[in-house]
Write an enzyme that holds these catalytic residues in place. Sequence first.
Site, short mmCIF file in Angstrom:
data_model
loop_
_atom_site.label_atom_id
_atom_site.label_comp_id
_atom_site.label_asym_id
_atom_site.label_seq_id
_atom_site.Cartn_x
_atom_site.Cartn_y
_atom_site.Cartn_z
N ILE A 14 0.86 -1.21 -0.02
CA ILE A 14 -0.04 0.01 -0.16
C ILE A 14 0.76 1.10 0.05
O ILE A 14 0.67 2.22 -0.69
CB ILE A 14 -1.06 0.04 1.31
N GLY A 84 3.48 -0.77 8.96
CA GLY A 84 2.75 -1.81 9.74
C GLY A 84 3.19 -3.23 9.64
O GLY A 84 3.67 -3.58 8.65
N TYR A 147 -2.79 -6.51 17.07
CA TYR A 147 -2.90 -5.65 15.80
C TYR A 147 -4.22 -4.70 15.94
O TYR A 147 -4.25 -3.84 15.68
CB TYR A 147 -3.06 -6.75 14.43
P1 NDP Z 1 3.61 -4.60 3.53
O1 NDP Z 1 4.07 -5.74 4.55
O2 NDP Z 1 3.40 -5.06 2.23
O3 NDP Z 1 4.71 -3.50 3.66
C1 NDP Z 1 5.09 -2.85 4.78
C2 NDP Z 1 5.93 -1.82 4.75
O4 NDP Z 1 6.09 -1.21 6.05
C3 NDP Z 1 7.18 -2.04 4.00
O5 NDP Z 1 7.73 -1.03 3.41
C4 NDP Z 1 8.04 -2.18 5.21
O6 NDP Z 1 9.51 -2.17 5.10
C5 NDP Z 1 7.64 -1.45 6.00
N1 NDP Z 1 7.85 -1.43 7.39
C6 NDP Z 1 7.58 -2.41 8.36
N2 NDP Z 1 8.06 -2.40 9.68
C7 NDP Z 1 8.47 -1.09 9.68
C8 NDP Z 1 9.34 -0.40 10.62
N3 NDP Z 1 9.61 -0.95 11.87
N4 NDP Z 1 9.98 0.65 10.29
C9 NDP Z 1 9.85 1.19 8.96
N5 NDP Z 1 9.09 0.50 8.11
C10 NDP Z 1 8.51 -0.37 8.32
O7 NDP Z 1 2.34 -3.83 4.23
P2 NDP Z 1 0.96 -3.64 3.63
O8 NDP Z 1 1.17 -2.59 2.39
O9 NDP Z 1 -0.10 -4.74 3.33
O10 NDP Z 1 0.26 -2.67 4.81
C11 NDP Z 1 0.88 -1.33 5.07
C12 NDP Z 1 -0.44 -0.68 5.89
O11 NDP Z 1 -1.69 -0.99 5.78
C13 NDP Z 1 -0.08 -1.40 7.35
O12 NDP Z 1 -0.12 -0.62 8.30
C14 NDP Z 1 -1.17 -2.35 7.55
O13 NDP Z 1 -1.24 -2.97 8.96
C15 NDP Z 1 -2.17 -1.63 6.77
N6 NDP Z 1 -3.23 -2.39 6.36
C16 NDP Z 1 -3.04 -3.42 5.34
C17 NDP Z 1 -4.17 -4.15 4.94
C18 NDP Z 1 -3.91 -5.14 3.90
O14 NDP Z 1 -4.94 -5.93 3.54
N7 NDP Z 1 -2.70 -5.37 3.10
C19 NDP Z 1 -5.36 -4.37 5.43
C20 NDP Z 1 -5.51 -3.04 6.62
C21 NDP Z 1 -4.55 -2.37 6.94
P3 NDP Z 1 10.45 -3.41 4.39
O15 NDP Z 1 10.08 -3.59 3.18
O16 NDP Z 1 12.12 -3.00 4.92
O17 NDP Z 1 9.95 -4.46 5.33
#
Ligand code: NDP
Length: 241
Positions: A14, A84, A147
Site C-alpha cells: 500500500i 505496519g 494488531y
Molecule cells: P507490507 O507488508 O506489504 O509493507 C509494509 C511496509 O512497511 C514495508 O515497506 C516495510 O519495510 C515497512 N515497515 C514495516 N515495519 C517497519 C518499521 N519498523 N520501520 C519502518 N518501516 C517498516 O504491508 P501492507 O502494504 O500490506 O500494509 C501497509 C499498512 O496498511 C500497514 O499499516 C497495514 O497494517 C495496513 N493494512 C493493510 C491491509 C492489507 O490488507 N494489506 C489491510 C488493512 C490495513 P520493509 O520492506 O523493509 O519490510
Amino acid sequence: MKKVALITGGTRGIGRAISEAFQKAGYRVAAVYAANDAAAQTFYQQTGIAVYQWDVSDFAACQQGIAQVEADLGPVDILVNNAGITRDGMFHKMSLEQWQAVINTNLSSLFNMCRPVIEGMRERGFGRIINISSINGQKGQAGQTNYSAAKAGELGFTKALAMENARKGITVNAICPGYIATDMVNAMPADIVNEKIVPHILVGRLGQPDEIARCALFLASDDAGYITGSTISVNGGQYMA
Ligand code: NDP
C-alpha cells in the site's frame, strides 16, 4: 514550491502505491522502509523516489531520519503513517515479543513520527497527517489482539491530534483499509482468503493498493481541508462503520 510527502513503509504494498501516487501528483516524496533493501532498491530504480531506512518503532531513529529528509527535501508537509506489521496468534498463546512488536511498530510509531514534525507544521500553519489503520481496528479480529489494539489506538490518536491542531491548518485523518492484495495478505493461506474473507467483501474481491493511495492523495489535497478527525473505510463494503 512542491510539497514534501513522507510515507512510512513507502517502498512496498500500500505504501508503495501511495508513494507513487504522490510522486505522480507532483509532490516531493520520501519513502521509509525497515529492512528489505532489495525491495527498496528495486523501488528506487523503478521510480526514482528517495528511500530512507529506519525503524519507525525507534523514536531516536525517527528524529534523526526526519531531520535527514528535511535537510534533503525540505520540511515535511504531508506525513503518511503507513508502516505496519502483523504477528498473529491467539491471545492465550501470544508472546510478549509478539505483543510489543506490533504495538511499537503500528502504534508507538505514530508518536515517534508525528512528534518531530508537528511543531514545524504548526509554525508553518499547514500539515496533513494520514494514518493507515485497518478494518480490524474497527471490528476486532480473532488472532489479532495485538494488531486490533494497535489499529484501534491509531483511531483514538487521530481524533485527539486532530482536535489539538485543527486551528493550525493541520488535518489528521485515518484510513481503514479492508483486505488489500499486498505481501501482508499474500502471506495468508489462500484457502482462508478465498473461503473465509472474500465471501464477506460485498464487492466480491480484494482491494488494490491504488484504491488506498487515491484516498490518501485526496486527504492530502486542498479539497480535503475541511475533513479532519475522520476515519475513512475503504473495504469494499466488508464492514460499515
Ligand atoms: P507490507 O507488508 O506489504 O509493507 C509494509 C511496509 O512497511 C514495508 O515497506 C516495510 O519495510 C515497512 N515497515 C514495516 N515495519 C517497519 C518499521 N519498523 N520501520 C519502518 N518501516 C517498516 O504491508 P501492507 O502494504 O500490506 O500494509 C501497509 C499498512 O496498511 C500497514 O499499516 C497495514 O497494517 C495496513 N493494512 C493493510 C491491509 C492489507 O490488507 N494489506 C489491510 C488493512 C490495513 P520493509 O520492506 O523493509 O519490510
